[in-house]
Design a protein around this motif. Sequence first.
Motif, PDB file in Angstrom:
ATOM      1  N   THR A 357       0.851  -1.220  -0.194  1.00 54.78           N
ATOM      2  CA  THR A 357       0.030   0.136   0.003  1.00 54.78           C
ATOM      3  C   THR A 357       0.856   1.269   0.024  1.00 54.78           C
ATOM      4  O   THR A 357       0.245   2.284  -0.669  1.00 54.78           O
ATOM      5  CB  THR A 357      -0.952   0.055   1.175  1.00 54.78           C
ATOM      6  OG1 THR A 357      -0.161  -0.158   2.595  1.00 54.78           O
ATOM      7  CG2 THR A 357      -1.928  -1.320   1.095  1.00 54.78           C
ATOM      8  N   ASN A 358       2.253   1.205   0.508  1.00 50.64           N
ATOM      9  CA  ASN A 358       3.145   2.327   0.538  1.00 50.64           C
ATOM     10  C   ASN A 358       4.479   1.712   0.505  1.00 50.64           C
ATOM     11  O   ASN A 358       4.824   0.935   1.123  1.00 50.64           O
ATOM     12  CB  ASN A 358       2.889   3.097   1.648  1.00 50.64           C
ATOM     13  CG  ASN A 358       3.752   4.548   1.675  1.00 50.64           C
ATOM     14  OD1 ASN A 358       3.396   5.230   0.697  1.00 50.64           O
ATOM     15  ND2 ASN A 358       4.457   4.504   2.687  1.00 50.64           N
ATOM     16  N   LEU A 359       5.435   2.501  -0.381  1.00 50.59           N
ATOM     17  CA  LEU A 359       6.606   1.882  -0.688  1.00 50.59           C
ATOM     18  C   LEU A 359       7.471   3.192  -0.507  1.00 50.59           C
ATOM     19  O   LEU A 359       7.335   4.048  -1.568  1.00 50.59           O
ATOM     20  CB  LEU A 359       6.744   0.940  -1.715  1.00 50.59           C
ATOM     21  CG  LEU A 359       8.191   0.578  -1.912  1.00 50.59           C
ATOM     22  CD1 LEU A 359       8.782  -0.304  -0.965  1.00 50.59           C
ATOM     23  CD2 LEU A 359       8.279  -0.139  -3.390  1.00 50.59           C
ATOM     24  N   PHE A 360       8.592   3.221   0.334  1.00 50.34           N
ATOM     25  CA  PHE A 360       9.684   4.312   0.154  1.00 50.34           C
ATOM     26  C   PHE A 360      11.107   3.267   0.225  1.00 50.34           C
ATOM     27  O   PHE A 360      11.409   2.959   1.234  1.00 50.34           O
ATOM     28  CB  PHE A 360       9.625   5.312   1.373  1.00 50.34           C
ATOM     29  CG  PHE A 360      10.801   6.077   0.952  1.00 50.34           C
ATOM     30  CD1 PHE A 360      10.800   7.342   0.201  1.00 50.34           C
ATOM     31  CD2 PHE A 360      11.658   6.055   1.959  1.00 50.34           C
ATOM     32  CE1 PHE A 360      11.721   8.285   0.183  1.00 50.34           C
ATOM     33  CE2 PHE A 360      12.802   7.010   1.756  1.00 50.34           C
ATOM     34  CZ  PHE A 360      12.915   7.914   0.731  1.00 50.34           C
ATOM     35  N   TYR A 375       6.624  -1.348  -6.377  1.00 49.94           N
ATOM     36  CA  TYR A 375       6.062  -0.335  -6.499  1.00 49.94           C
ATOM     37  C   TYR A 375       4.892  -0.153  -5.743  1.00 49.94           C
ATOM     38  O   TYR A 375       4.196  -1.258  -5.393  1.00 49.94           O
ATOM     39  CB  TYR A 375       5.796   0.408  -8.012  1.00 49.94           C
ATOM     40  CG  TYR A 375       5.134  -0.626  -8.627  1.00 49.94           C
ATOM     41  CD1 TYR A 375       3.534  -0.579  -8.728  1.00 49.94           C
ATOM     42  CD2 TYR A 375       5.485  -1.655  -9.477  1.00 49.94           C
ATOM     43  CE1 TYR A 375       2.531  -1.256  -9.430  1.00 49.94           C
ATOM     44  CE2 TYR A 375       4.482  -2.342 -10.134  1.00 49.94           C
ATOM     45  CZ  TYR A 375       3.142  -2.136 -10.267  1.00 49.94           C
ATOM     46  OH  TYR A 375       2.279  -2.725 -10.993  1.00 49.94           O
ATOM     47  N   SER A 376       4.403   1.104  -5.162  1.00 47.85           N
ATOM     48  CA  SER A 376       3.448   1.271  -4.429  1.00 47.85           C
ATOM     49  C   SER A 376       2.120   0.810  -5.068  1.00 47.85           C
ATOM     50  O   SER A 376       1.642   1.240  -6.351  1.00 47.85           O
ATOM     51  CB  SER A 376       3.279   2.679  -4.041  1.00 47.85           C
ATOM     52  OG  SER A 376       4.085   2.989  -3.014  1.00 47.85           O
ATOM     53  N   ASP A 413      10.778   1.782   4.039  1.00 45.78           N
ATOM     54  CA  ASP A 413       9.644   1.604   4.556  1.00 45.78           C
ATOM     55  C   ASP A 413       8.743   1.130   3.513  1.00 45.78           C
ATOM     56  O   ASP A 413       8.295   1.426   2.474  1.00 45.78           O
ATOM     57  CB  ASP A 413       9.065   3.180   4.735  1.00 45.78           C
ATOM     58  CG  ASP A 413       7.931   3.308   5.391  1.00 45.78           C
ATOM     59  OD1 ASP A 413       7.585   2.360   6.309  1.00 45.78           O
ATOM     60  OD2 ASP A 413       6.933   4.340   5.295  1.00 45.78           O
ATOM     61  N   VAL A 414       7.986   0.057   3.947  1.00 48.33           N
ATOM     62  CA  VAL A 414       7.005  -0.593   3.346  1.00 48.33           C
ATOM     63  C   VAL A 414       5.776  -0.925   4.250  1.00 48.33           C
ATOM     64  O   VAL A 414       5.807  -1.450   5.163  1.00 48.33           O
ATOM     65  CB  VAL A 414       7.601  -1.982   2.464  1.00 48.33           C
ATOM     66  CG1 VAL A 414       7.989  -2.769   3.520  1.00 48.33           C
ATOM     67  CG2 VAL A 414       6.372  -2.602   1.580  1.00 48.33           C
ATOM     68  N   GLU A 415       4.750  -0.777   3.415  1.00 48.55           N
ATOM     69  CA  GLU A 415       3.381  -1.032   4.242  1.00 48.55           C
ATOM     70  C   GLU A 415       2.487  -2.109   3.377  1.00 48.55           C
ATOM     71  O   GLU A 415       2.400  -1.664   2.181  1.00 48.55           O
ATOM     72  CB  GLU A 415       2.481   0.303   4.491  1.00 48.55           C
ATOM     73  CG  GLU A 415       3.235   1.090   5.530  1.00 48.55           C
ATOM     74  CD  GLU A 415       2.472   2.543   5.666  1.00 48.55           C
ATOM     75  OE1 GLU A 415       1.318   2.808   5.032  1.00 48.55           O
ATOM     76  OE2 GLU A 415       3.134   3.515   5.987  1.00 48.55           O
TER      77      GLU A 415
END
Length: 455
Positions: A357-360, A375-376, A413-415
């Motif tokens: 859902t989110n990736l940095f 990728y997000s 950071d990965v969600e």
Amino acid sequence: MFNKILIANRGEIAVRIIRAARELGVGTVAIYSTADRDALHVHLADEAICVGPARSTESYLNMNNILSAAVATGAQAIHPGFGFLSENSKFARLCEEMNIKFIGPSAKVMDMMGDKINARAEMIKAGVPVTPGSEGEVHTTDEAVKIAEEIGYPIMLKASAGGGGKGIRKVNNVEELVPAFEAAQAEAQAAFGNGAMFIERMIFPARHIEVQILGDSQGNVIHLGERDCSLQRNNQKVLEESPSVAIGHTLRQEITAAAVKAAQHVSYENAGTIEFLLDESSGKFYFMEMNTRVQVEHPVTEFVSGVDIVKEQIRVANGNEFSVKQEDVTFSGHAIECRINAENPKFNFAPSPGKITNLFLPSGGVGLRVDSAMYSGYSIPPYYDSMIAKVIVHGENRFEALMKMQRALLEFDVEGVITNVDFQLELISDPHVVAGDYDTSFLGNVFLPEYQKED
């Protein structure tokens, strides 16, 4: 140079190959399963073609469909990456028969070095040191008991056609041997269709040292130094670095010379890796196996040597000589790679597929590289390997590389899915790892018991 190559793989290695080919001015064709329709390598390639359903056996291992895709798109060569068909001599032979260049060694060499028993015999002929062990295939527990008594415990049982840590068991005494042999043989039969085993004396404690080699069609072989891959769990690598802190100048010359001799003996062409076990107490090293493909951990070697291994693979397959000679290869600084997987280390590393859902991804600064196909918004399918990224750092020295890796992992950071980022951060910060004081038993016997006790 080739006009177009097909990448017979997926994930970050497919992305890596596409980028290298594009920088060489070579067109690319991606293959994908129905589960990978939205994968990054599909979007990045010049062309993409579906080769089957989600199951690997029906898509990424489907030789007929992949070869048909190459013919349909006019690809002149196939790069297999790692895993899947990368060390399958039948596939390499089919490519040869269809006049499609396989970007790797010949099928003959793959047969010779892919079978661990054949490889062992060839290394003895080449004068490369091997561990004491069985002379040929071992098929029964009676044979295994007799050989183990002759060479002495502890021993390693290994599948002749094995890879990826499958079909391997450590055996400390005769009581453990029969159940371990039967389990390893059944695992090998299921994974490779070949239950043949062989036995080696276990070198323990040991360092797992591998040497990156390149061979061209003119018979030239060079090495790009060594990597230390001793941090492993269940015989699978978790973190790699180059150079090894366990090796001094003289031993480095000896082990790299042995790797070159091994590759020359089999007339090796393209990228490959000679793997050794190093007994630190005696300073002796022993041939373990050869990987006839590009390795997951190749970026650490690229950082310290300055040589793009994937580009060299494509050049060599095209009939070119290397872009560098051995005397031109220089080594600078220290590099470390951490494998980031979608898995839960607190629950025996259970896979954690799902939607990101989110990736940095960490970035910024000199000497930081992240190889990933994530990728997000991307949904990680449950059908394939759990690796989602590789974080690779390079520093002027090992301390700088360690600090840079810590910084990078703190930024990662990965969600949406569970990953092993925190596990890797604790590992890279462990006093033993910081001091370079570890061997192949450290992760399983020392680090993991303490880590998994934590809440």
